[in-house]
Write a protein that holds these residues in place. Sequence first.
Motif, mmCIF file in Angstrom:
data_model
loop_
_atom_site.group_PDB
_atom_site.id
_atom_site.type_symbol
_atom_site.label_atom_id
_atom_site.label_comp_id
_atom_site.label_asym_id
_atom_site.label_seq_id
_atom_site.Cartn_x
_atom_site.Cartn_y
_atom_site.Cartn_z
ATOM 1 N N GLN A 113 0.820 -1.216 0.000
ATOM 2 C CA GLN A 113 0.000 0.000 0.000
ATOM 3 C C GLN A 113 0.854 1.267 0.000
ATOM 4 O O GLN A 113 0.337 2.365 0.163
ATOM 5 C CB GLN A 113 -0.924 -0.005 1.224
ATOM 6 N N GLY A 114 2.152 1.089 -0.145
ATOM 7 C CA GLY A 114 3.049 2.239 -0.213
ATOM 8 C C GLY A 114 3.632 2.664 1.117
ATOM 9 O O GLY A 114 4.307 3.696 1.200
ATOM 10 N N GLY A 115 3.412 1.876 2.175
ATOM 11 C CA GLY A 115 3.930 2.213 3.491
ATOM 12 C C GLY A 115 5.285 1.588 3.746
ATOM 13 O O GLY A 115 5.815 0.820 2.937
ATOM 14 N N GLU A 116 5.852 1.899 4.898
ATOM 15 C CA GLU A 116 7.153 1.381 5.304
ATOM 16 C C GLU A 116 6.967 0.544 6.565
ATOM 17 O O GLU A 116 6.422 1.022 7.571
ATOM 18 C CB GLU A 116 8.125 2.520 5.580
ATOM 19 N N ALA A 117 7.409 -0.718 6.530
ATOM 20 C CA ALA A 117 7.214 -1.603 7.675
ATOM 21 C C ALA A 117 8.332 -2.625 7.769
ATOM 22 O O ALA A 117 8.875 -3.066 6.751
ATOM 23 C CB ALA A 117 5.868 -2.324 7.577
ATOM 24 N N ALA A 118 8.667 -2.990 8.992
ATOM 25 C CA ALA A 118 9.649 -4.037 9.264
ATOM 26 C C ALA A 118 9.075 -4.968 10.326
ATOM 27 O O ALA A 118 8.068 -4.659 10.967
ATOM 28 C CB ALA A 118 10.970 -3.427 9.728
ATOM 29 N N VAL A 119 9.736 -6.090 10.522
ATOM 30 C CA VAL A 119 9.231 -7.138 11.406
ATOM 31 C C VAL A 119 10.310 -7.556 12.388
ATOM 32 O O VAL A 119 11.487 -7.661 12.029
ATOM 33 C CB VAL A 119 8.782 -8.367 10.582
ATOM 34 N N VAL A 120 9.896 -7.796 13.633
ATOM 35 C CA VAL A 120 10.811 -8.349 14.618
ATOM 36 C C VAL A 120 10.040 -9.289 15.537
ATOM 37 O O VAL A 120 8.877 -9.032 15.860
ATOM 38 C CB VAL A 120 11.508 -7.230 15.432
#
Length: 269
Positions: free
Chosen positions: A53-60
């Motif tokens: 959707q054009g967002g910025e995300a990371a996972v931990v």
Amino acid sequence: MARMNNKVALITGGASGIGLSSAQLMAKEGAKVVIADFNVEGAKEAAENIKAQGGEAAVVFVDAGNGDSIKEAVEFTVKKYGKITTLFNNVGLTNLKKDLDVVNMDLDEWDRLMNINLKSVLLGTRYAVPHMIEAGGGSIINTASMAGFASDAIRAAYGASKAGVVNLTRYIATQYGKYNIRSNTVAPGLILTPAAKNNMPAEVLDLFAKYNALPYHGEPEDIGYTVLFLASDESRFITGQTIQVEGGHYIANPTVPDFEQFSKMAQGK
């Protein structure tokens, strides 16, 4: 996309339900979000959807019952995006089979819920605050529950842990407000998260609906939008508060629905 520009948010329990909704809304408004969850695959899927959707995300990965894991999630966020300005302490558990009344509850379950529901808030805040001070301030949002305000026949440990979250929030707000760090709590009522939908029979949902002031149940987005407001600068002069998002379930004399039904019967309606 402006309400969360230049903000970096760590959201625990972000793979589903309230946490997921909050992560999606923050990302849509310009935040860089880190989705922390025990369910890494679910978190990865959520992050990919945000990116699509054009967002910025990371996972931990995070285990809210383990202090080292919480610290690592905070440090990952700072290393990934250079700072942390928003912390949403959202992990919480309940157990209807072990968390009973005070005489019959499993005492090990009491300890487990206090550790995960309350101590995780303390530790997330403990590790995030120094980074927020360095960043010039921040917003800490904690998930409590209406169980912290209204008692029940069971879930004494859950209710006590969530009441602790409410008061801990005030202490955080008092102790770190001068550093431009705000701390607030959201207290949901019954919200139709996937867990609620999967575990509550329709009859139970109808019973809750009977006592709502509004004619429907809450959805994760109803909490997500509240969290978004508290994370944004729109709430810059709000701290130490608990916003109850519960559809008016707890605002009235509890006999009102039954009295209305009695009145209709008396009038032959």
